[in-house]
Design a protein around this motif. Structure first.
Motif, short mmCIF file in Angstrom:
data_model
loop_
_atom_site.label_atom_id
_atom_site.label_comp_id
_atom_site.label_asym_id
_atom_site.label_seq_id
_atom_site.Cartn_x
_atom_site.Cartn_y
_atom_site.Cartn_z
N UNK A 9 0.84 -1.18 0.00
CA UNK A 9 0.00 0.00 0.00
C UNK A 9 0.89 1.24 0.00
N UNK A 10 0.36 2.41 -0.29
CA UNK A 10 1.21 3.60 -0.38
C UNK A 10 2.00 3.89 0.89
N UNK A 11 1.48 3.49 2.05
CA UNK A 11 2.11 3.79 3.34
C UNK A 11 2.88 2.60 3.91
N UNK A 12 2.97 1.49 3.17
CA UNK A 12 3.72 0.33 3.65
C UNK A 12 2.99 -0.96 3.32
N UNK A 13 3.49 -2.08 3.82
CA UNK A 13 2.81 -3.34 3.63
C UNK A 13 1.50 -3.34 4.42
N UNK A 14 0.47 -3.97 3.86
CA UNK A 14 -0.84 -3.99 4.51
C UNK A 14 -0.71 -4.57 5.92
N UNK A 15 -1.16 -3.82 6.91
CA UNK A 15 -1.13 -4.27 8.29
C UNK A 15 0.16 -4.00 9.03
N UNK A 16 1.18 -3.51 8.33
CA UNK A 16 2.48 -3.31 8.97
C UNK A 16 2.50 -2.03 9.79
N UNK A 73 -6.57 5.50 10.24
CA UNK A 73 -6.47 6.14 8.93
C UNK A 73 -5.00 6.32 8.58
N UNK A 74 -4.44 5.45 7.73
CA UNK A 74 -3.00 5.51 7.45
C UNK A 74 -2.59 6.65 6.53
N UNK A 102 4.94 15.32 -1.79
CA UNK A 102 3.89 15.84 -0.91
C UNK A 102 2.80 14.85 -0.56
N UNK A 103 2.51 13.91 -1.48
CA UNK A 103 1.43 12.96 -1.22
C UNK A 103 1.93 11.63 -0.64
N UNK A 104 3.21 11.49 -0.34
CA UNK A 104 3.73 10.26 0.26
C UNK A 104 3.28 10.16 1.71
N UNK A 105 2.92 8.95 2.12
CA UNK A 105 2.46 8.72 3.47
C UNK A 105 3.19 7.52 4.06
N UNK A 106 3.22 7.47 5.42
CA UNK A 106 3.85 6.37 6.13
C UNK A 106 2.97 6.03 7.32
N UNK A 107 2.90 4.75 7.68
CA UNK A 107 2.08 4.33 8.83
C UNK A 107 2.77 4.75 10.12
N UNK A 108 3.09 3.80 11.01
CA UNK A 108 3.77 4.15 12.26
C UNK A 108 5.21 3.67 12.30
#
Length: 271
Positions: free
Chosen positions: A25-32, A121-122, A134-140
């Motif tokens: 996913x854009x912010x990392x592996x799903x669930x990671x 909401x990731x 600007x549109x790059x996102x990261x989880x935790x």
């Protein structure tokens, strides 16, 4: 080169587990790294401060998270409705509390009052603009969506660690496991150790990733994931061979250019 392994870390600073395939996913592996643990003051608690957190093995079944550990029966986590804002390495992020049962389960493991929080909401947390768009996102995760390491680099580091021990008259240690570095993807078959230092873009299967920067390593890598005790390696040896800008380095950070799936054994191509 090929993709040797894929790992998920559903709870930041808890144990990870290998999976045969994963959705990117854009912010990392799903669930990671969609969950983290906070202390009584509402600050992030990591295994740097409390190594016993590594005894928690969170496992995902779809979107359902189950916590397993040596101290209690497995617990299915059900997010609550309370929210708070947590400082995630300088980013204020709104998180959802996962309830009293999860808090009690983790508090018993950690030996202090803690709570489990969920990033529902990731898309909330941007990547450092110095390295992302600007549109790059990261989880935790600490800073970027994925971390890549290579078996060739670990083999070289293991050799260096053994040499360091011999020079100091110490017993050569057991080979350092890759899980100390908590990578999401491990690449096998690189032509040279640390070849990844020079990569700018890489394709794994059908997914293309941008390389942002190398990964500077902290004391978490010195925690033995079997005994939860801290030692000197690999920081001691990395400081001799892989230190610049006042930090030590192992692995590279990635941002996906788009969604897709990756599977163990996928070809890895430097672009």
């Amino acid at each position: 080169m090929k993709l040797a392994s894929i790992s998920l870390y559903p709870v930041k600073s808890a144990a990870g587990h290998d999976v045969p395939e994963a959705e990117v996913q854009p912010w990392g592996l799903a669930g990671d790294r969609r969950h983290l643990i906070t202390d009584a003051g509402g600050e992030i608690l990591t295994a740097r401060e409390e190594p016993r957190l590594l005894a928690c093995v969170p496992v995902l079944d779809g979107e359902m998270l189950t916590l397993t550990g040596p101290h209690a029966e497995p617990l299915r986590v059900v997010p609550g409705t309370a929210h708070s804002t947590v400082d995630v390495w300088g980013d204020p992020v709104r998180l959802t509390d996962c309830g009293d049962e999860a808090a009690a389960w983790l508090s018993a493991l950690a030996g202090r009052p803690v709570r489990l929080q969920w990033l529902d909401d990731p898309t909330r947390r941007p990547v450092d603009p110095a390295y992302g768009r600007p549109d790059d996102r990261v989880s935790l995760a600490d800073a970027y969506p994925l971390l890549l390491t290579s078996t060739a680099s670990l083999d070289r580091l293991r050799d260096w660690i053994a040499e360091t021990a011999l020079e100091r008259g110490e017993e050569p240690p057991e080979p350092l496991p890759m899980r100390r570095f908590r990578p999401n993807v491990v690449v096998e078959g690189a032509a040279e150790p640390f070849a990844e230092d020079e990569w700018k873009r890489v394709r794994i299967g059908e997914v293309v990733f941008r390389v942002t920067k190398g990964c500077d390593r902290c004391v978490l890598t010195t925690v033995d994931t079997a005994t939860y005790t801290k030692g000197k390696e690999p920081i001691r040896t990395l400081s001799r061979h892989r230190k610049w800008d006042g930090k030590v380095w192992f692995g590279i950070n990635l941002i996906p250019d788009g969604p897709g799936r990756i599977t163990q054994g996928d070809p890895v191509v430097v672009l």
